[in-house]
Write a protein that holds these residues in place. Sequence first.
Motif, PDB file in Angstrom:
ATOM      1  N   ALA A   1       0.933  -1.292   0.064  1.00  0.00           N
ATOM      2  CA  ALA A   1      -0.111   0.177   0.056  1.00  0.00           C
ATOM      3  C   ALA A   1       0.916   1.354  -0.045  1.00  0.00           C
ATOM      4  N   GLU A   2       1.937   1.242   0.757  1.00  0.00           N
ATOM      5  CA  GLU A   2       2.960   2.529   0.997  1.00  0.00           C
ATOM      6  C   GLU A   2       3.435   2.504  -0.421  1.00  0.00           C
ATOM      7  N   ALA A   3       3.923   1.430  -1.031  1.00  0.00           N
ATOM      8  CA  ALA A   3       4.927   1.499  -2.132  1.00  0.00           C
ATOM      9  C   ALA A   3       4.102   2.145  -3.398  1.00  0.00           C
ATOM     10  N   VAL A   4       2.746   1.733  -3.324  1.00  0.00           N
ATOM     11  CA  VAL A   4       2.118   2.171  -4.592  1.00  0.00           C
ATOM     12  C   VAL A   4       1.234   3.306  -4.644  1.00  0.00           C
ATOM     13  N   ALA A   5       0.932   3.700  -3.486  1.00  0.00           N
ATOM     14  CA  ALA A   5       0.175   5.252  -3.270  1.00  0.00           C
ATOM     15  C   ALA A   5       0.672   6.433  -4.156  1.00  0.00           C
ATOM     16  N   GLY A   6      -0.398   6.822  -5.057  1.00  0.00           N
ATOM     17  CA  GLY A   6       0.100   7.856  -5.835  1.00  0.00           C
ATOM     18  C   GLY A   6       0.897   7.572  -6.944  1.00  0.00           C
ATOM     19  N   MET A   7       1.005   6.306  -7.354  1.00  0.00           N
ATOM     20  CA  MET A   7       2.137   5.851  -8.623  1.00  0.00           C
ATOM     21  C   MET A   7       1.308   5.919  -9.739  1.00  0.00           C
ATOM     22  N   ASP A   8       2.411   6.236 -10.910  1.00  0.00           N
ATOM     23  CA  ASP A   8       1.582   5.938 -12.281  1.00  0.00           C
ATOM     24  C   ASP A   8       1.697   4.697 -12.806  1.00  0.00           C
ATOM     25  N   TYR A   9       2.991   4.142 -12.305  1.00  0.00           N
ATOM     26  CA  TYR A   9       3.271   2.769 -13.278  1.00  0.00           C
ATOM     27  C   TYR A   9       3.769   1.936 -11.917  1.00  0.00           C
ATOM     28  N   ILE A  10       3.354   0.722 -11.992  1.00  0.00           N
ATOM     29  CA  ILE A  10       3.656  -0.350 -10.983  1.00  0.00           C
ATOM     30  C   ILE A  10       4.287  -1.613 -11.577  1.00  0.00           C
ATOM     31  N   GLN A  11       5.509  -1.860 -11.547  1.00  0.00           N
ATOM     32  CA  GLN A  11       5.856  -3.176 -12.058  1.00  0.00           C
ATOM     33  C   GLN A  11       6.000  -4.416 -11.010  1.00  0.00           C
ATOM     34  N   GLU A  12       5.258  -5.265 -11.318  1.00  0.00           N
ATOM     35  CA  GLU A  12       5.237  -6.343 -10.456  1.00  0.00           C
ATOM     36  C   GLU A  12       6.141  -7.555 -10.784  1.00  0.00           C
TER      37      GLU A  12
ATOM     38  N   ILE B   1      -2.324  -4.093  -4.414  1.00  0.00           N
ATOM     39  CA  ILE B   1      -2.090  -3.061  -5.768  1.00  0.00           C
ATOM     40  C   ILE B   1      -3.470  -2.120  -5.882  1.00  0.00           C
ATOM     41  N   GLU B   2      -4.377  -2.961  -6.372  1.00  0.00           N
ATOM     42  CA  GLU B   2      -5.460  -2.284  -6.483  1.00  0.00           C
ATOM     43  C   GLU B   2      -6.233  -1.461  -5.513  1.00  0.00           C
ATOM     44  N   ALA B   3      -6.111  -1.972  -4.307  1.00  0.00           N
ATOM     45  CA  ALA B   3      -6.962  -1.458  -3.254  1.00  0.00           C
ATOM     46  C   ALA B   3      -6.072  -0.118  -2.850  1.00  0.00           C
ATOM     47  N   ALA B   4      -4.808   0.243  -3.217  1.00  0.00           N
ATOM     48  CA  ALA B   4      -4.054   1.406  -2.802  1.00  0.00           C
ATOM     49  C   ALA B   4      -3.733   2.255  -3.914  1.00  0.00           C
ATOM     50  N   ALA B   5      -3.485   1.600  -5.289  1.00  0.00           N
ATOM     51  CA  ALA B   5      -2.698   2.538  -6.275  1.00  0.00           C
ATOM     52  C   ALA B   5      -4.212   3.321  -6.995  1.00  0.00           C
ATOM     53  N   PRO B   6      -3.825   4.502  -7.454  1.00  0.00           N
ATOM     54  CA  PRO B   6      -4.712   5.222  -8.363  1.00  0.00           C
ATOM     55  C   PRO B   6      -5.218   4.449  -9.445  1.00  0.00           C
TER      56      PRO B   6
END
Length: 483
Positions: A71-82, A98-103
């Motif tokens: 949650a902390e890592a992805v908050a407010g991010m544009d691109y997330i590489q899993e 990721i979906e619960a916390a990312a835009p």
Amino acid sequence: MKIAAIGGGVIGGGWIARFILNGHDVSIFDPHPEAQRIVGEVMANASRAYDKLFQAPLPEPGRLIWTSSIAEAVAGMDYIQESVSERLDLKHRIIAEIEAAAPKDAIIGSSTSGFKPSELRQGAKHPDRILVTHPFNPVYLLPVVEVVGGGKAADRASALLSQVGMKPVTIAREIDAHIGDRLLEAVWREALWLVKDGIASTQEIDDVIRYGFGLRWAQMGLFETYRIAGGEAGMRHFLAQFGPALKWPWTKLMDVPDLDDALIDQIASQSDAQSGAYSIRELERIRDDNLVGIFHALKANDWGAGQPLREAENRFYKRKVAAPSTYPLMLHQARVGASWVDYNGHMTEFRYLQVFGDATDAFLIHMGLDESWIAKGFSAYTVETHIRHLAEVKAGEKLRVETRLLGHDAKRFRLHHHILRDNGDEVATGEHMLVFVDTAKGRSTSMPHQFQHRLEEIARKETGPLPDHAGAGIRTLCTQGAE
Ligand SMILES: NC(=O)C1=CN([C@@H]2O[C@H](COP(=O)(O)OP(=O)(O)OC[C@H]3O[C@@H](n4cnc5c(N)ncnc54)[C@H](O)[C@@H]3O)[C@@H](O)[C@H]2O)C=CC1
Ligand SMILES: C[N+](C)(C)CC(=O)CC(=O)[O-]
């Protein structure tokens, strides 16, 4: 672009290195107790490889931000590489977190080697933004990324990944293992059979590849290589000649050798005998040095993987430096790379010239002589240089360059660069005479008025005395009788 990485193993670490070395901050989560050490070691090797790969000044590296939850890592991010381990249940759990916390419009790219987007998207809230973005190891060097999933998300991901030097290949129809791994697995399966059947050792198989067709594949792939193999009659002749062999028992194709303990022991012990003298990090460095050499050859020929490298270099050269209000001009900064250091343990002499050359390029952009003029056939060539080496510098030190315009006329300009440490200590000076050139004719020519005007503007700030060494040559020291 705000980027997060979930998973920092072999592949996650490679992604992180690519993003950071291309100037982007990366926020990371990986619960592995040694994740920081592992990512740090991959970063060190990647940074070493980039120092050797690029001629252009590298961007200021991004920051690596360690977090304690997805949650902390992805908050407010544009691109997330899993890049977590290859298990579908784990990937589903991670994507849900990721979906619960990312835009909701953040793109989620998965490094998965084999799962299809439709599998990754099961149960997702915003499935369309979940893609396969499958790279190849080492991610920081190999440009290709297979982008599967389509739509606007795929276009956005491809645009972003191109900006970090990648070559996105969009795969329109999803299949298990995409393109690359489908091909690699076929070769790998045959290789396992050759070992199991006692026909070849791991070393012999690797030799056949690396002394032979592996070199061809690196620059032309499969079909272009075989077109040439058809001789003047090309692909049609090749197919006529070798097509029938596909039905002969040359390969075992879909038969999978049983990976029982005996075969695993056989392969692992042969591999130990072949390569066990090196640690994995040493092997990575050997691999990277060889890849860098191949990249340089491809770049010189403007071919294959040399093209994204050239484009990345052009981007690095072009980075707009904010117009400085102070004088001397501060247009260029550099960090001493590990590979810039010689057997004396300090920056080797030709790297001083590189820093001066890069500062000169930055000055050319500052005066407006940018790529549009180069494309029109105009440039400035250095015709004379005088360098004074004043202090040693070590790997990792940050340098800045102060630039003065000592003189100019209709065709020429004279620059003085001063390399300084971060704390202001002197490192070197360089004095350079440049001539404006019509590149098609290969001859000097008068500058268009706009450049003369720009140089006059800069020269108005040049009010100090000339440096006392300006215009000096090398000190007189003559062999007896030579004076
Ligand atoms: N190793 C390879 O050659 C390639 C692997 N891939 C793909 O990349 C992905 C990762 O593979 P590798 O890097 O090789 O594996 P790896 O085992 O080196 O790294 C996986 C990482 O995921 C982390 N992880 C596990 N659970 C996690 C969680 N809940 N949250 C965050 N991180 C977690 C682990 O701690 C580990 O650091 C896989 O999907 C794989 O198929 C893609 C291209 C090449
Ligand atoms: C073995 N592998 C399936 C994990 C390989 C890849 O996915 C790509 C690569 O780097 O070879």
